[in-house]
Motif scaffolding. Structure first.
Motif, PDB file in Angstrom:
ATOM      1  N   SER A 192       0.832  -1.201   0.000  1.00 24.77           N
ATOM      2  CA  SER A 192       0.000   0.000   0.000  1.00 24.77           C
ATOM      3  C   SER A 192       0.868   1.253   0.000  1.00 24.77           C
ATOM      4  O   SER A 192       2.103   1.175   0.074  1.00 24.77           O
ATOM      5  N   THR A 193       0.229   2.415  -0.044  1.00 20.68           N
ATOM      6  CA  THR A 193       0.975   3.672  -0.018  1.00 20.68           C
ATOM      7  C   THR A 193       1.730   3.854   1.292  1.00 20.68           C
ATOM      8  O   THR A 193       2.709   4.585   1.356  1.00 20.68           O
ATOM      9  N   SER A 194       1.282   3.157   2.339  1.00 15.33           N
ATOM     10  CA  SER A 194       1.968   3.206   3.638  1.00 15.33           C
ATOM     11  C   SER A 194       2.901   2.012   3.811  1.00 15.33           C
ATOM     12  O   SER A 194       3.316   1.698   4.929  1.00 15.33           O
ATOM     13  N   ASP A 195       3.189   1.297   2.710  1.00 13.95           N
ATOM     14  CA  ASP A 195       4.099   0.153   2.688  1.00 13.95           C
ATOM     15  C   ASP A 195       3.609  -1.039   3.512  1.00 13.95           C
ATOM     16  O   ASP A 195       4.393  -1.773   4.103  1.00 13.95           O
ATOM     17  N   LYS A 196       2.303  -1.230   3.518  1.00 16.50           N
ATOM     18  CA  LYS A 196       1.728  -2.420   4.139  1.00 16.50           C
ATOM     19  C   LYS A 196       1.483  -3.460   3.049  1.00 16.50           C
ATOM     20  O   LYS A 196       0.910  -3.161   2.014  1.00 16.50           O
ATOM     21  N   ASP A 236       1.064   5.634  -6.095  1.00 17.14           N
ATOM     22  CA  ASP A 236       2.022   5.661  -4.984  1.00 17.14           C
ATOM     23  C   ASP A 236       2.087   4.337  -4.225  1.00 17.14           C
ATOM     24  O   ASP A 236       2.755   4.249  -3.196  1.00 17.14           O
ATOM     25  N   CYS A 237       1.395   3.310  -4.710  1.00 16.18           N
ATOM     26  CA  CYS A 237       1.602   1.982  -4.129  1.00 16.18           C
ATOM     27  C   CYS A 237       3.010   1.506  -4.512  1.00 16.18           C
ATOM     28  O   CYS A 237       3.637   2.057  -5.415  1.00 16.18           O
TER      29      CYS A 237
END
Length: 246
Positions: free
Chosen positions: A60-64, A84-85
């Motif tokens: 994800s965009t938050s690096d999950k 931004d993924c």
């Protein structure tokens, strides 16, 4: 108005690309309508890993970690890929670990030069008797003459290349690459004249340094040193290598 809602989906998506073969992150835009197999082929030009040996993970965009992209026939847009993924490429070819190229793991037979010189059954002794290679004075003279001629051609070619020039690099057996000249001259790692180039894409071999000596600055995998005759300077705009889909 009838109260209906129309949803418009952007046909392209901008993602961050990382891999196990490099610590650098690259941003690229892709068409959601391509298959994962086609997507891998495009990633091969970015990270260098053969498409057949890639495992892809979507973050994800938050690096999950969201999921793996493991269906080659599925469309990229069928996965929850947003701008931004991050797409992470795992190289499964084995080359990154050096398991196929690490010669330190091979047991070697060693012999001193003095002892080898005395052997009658050696390749060196055979060449001496048959006057082959460097033991053939006539051929050796011709080779030295050809080498001197080529060195002069390299010197003349180098004089027409300047730092800052845009250029294309054409090495036999390799695809043409585009970049910027960062260094021209002699170097410590090998004799002769060399041209240091910073490629537009991470298709090089170094970061502008060789054997601990720095000749120019660039990110790892963007730098390369080639002979002047392999370099053509001119108006070469930055290539996208077909990676950006619009």
């Amino acid at each position: 108005m009838d109260g209906s809602v129309t949803v418009i989906t952007n046909p392209t998506v901008s993602v961050r690309v990382t891999s196990t073969v490099s610590s650098f992150e690259v941003n690229r835009r892709f068409n959601r309508g391509i298959t994962i197999a086609e997507f891998k082929s495009k990633l091969e030009l970015i990270v260098g890993t053969p498409a057949a040996f890639m495992d892809l993970e979507l973050f994800s965009t938050s690096d999950k970690l969201l999921q793996k992209l493991d269906n080659n026939e599925a469309l990229l847009g069928s996965y929850p890929v947003d701008d931004d993924c991050r797409i992470h490429v795992t190289d499964c070819s084995g080359t990154q670990s050096g398991e196929f190229t690490d010669l330190s793991k091979v047991e070697k037979f060693e012999i001193s030069d003095e002892a080898y010189e005395k052997r009658a059954d050696s390749i060196r002794n055979f060449k001496k008797n048959m006057k082959l290679g460097r033991f053939n004075e006539e051929n050796r003279a011709k080779q030295e003459e050809a080498l001197a001629k080529k060195e002069e051609e390299e010197k003349v070619a180098a004089e027409d290349i300047a730092v800052g020039n845009r250029c294309k690099v054409q090495v036999p057996g390799q695809p043409t690459k585009i970049g910027t000249v960062m260094f021209v001259g002699t170097a410590d790692f090998k004799p002769g004249y060399w041209v240091g180039v910073k490629y537009d894409e991470p298709l090089g071999k170094n970061d502008g340094s060789v054997n601990g000596k720095r000749y120019f600055e660039c990110e790892p995998k963007y730098g390369v040193f080639v002979k002047p005759l392999s370099v053509t300077v001119g108006d070469f705009p930055e290539e996208d290598y077909g990676l950006d889909e619009m």
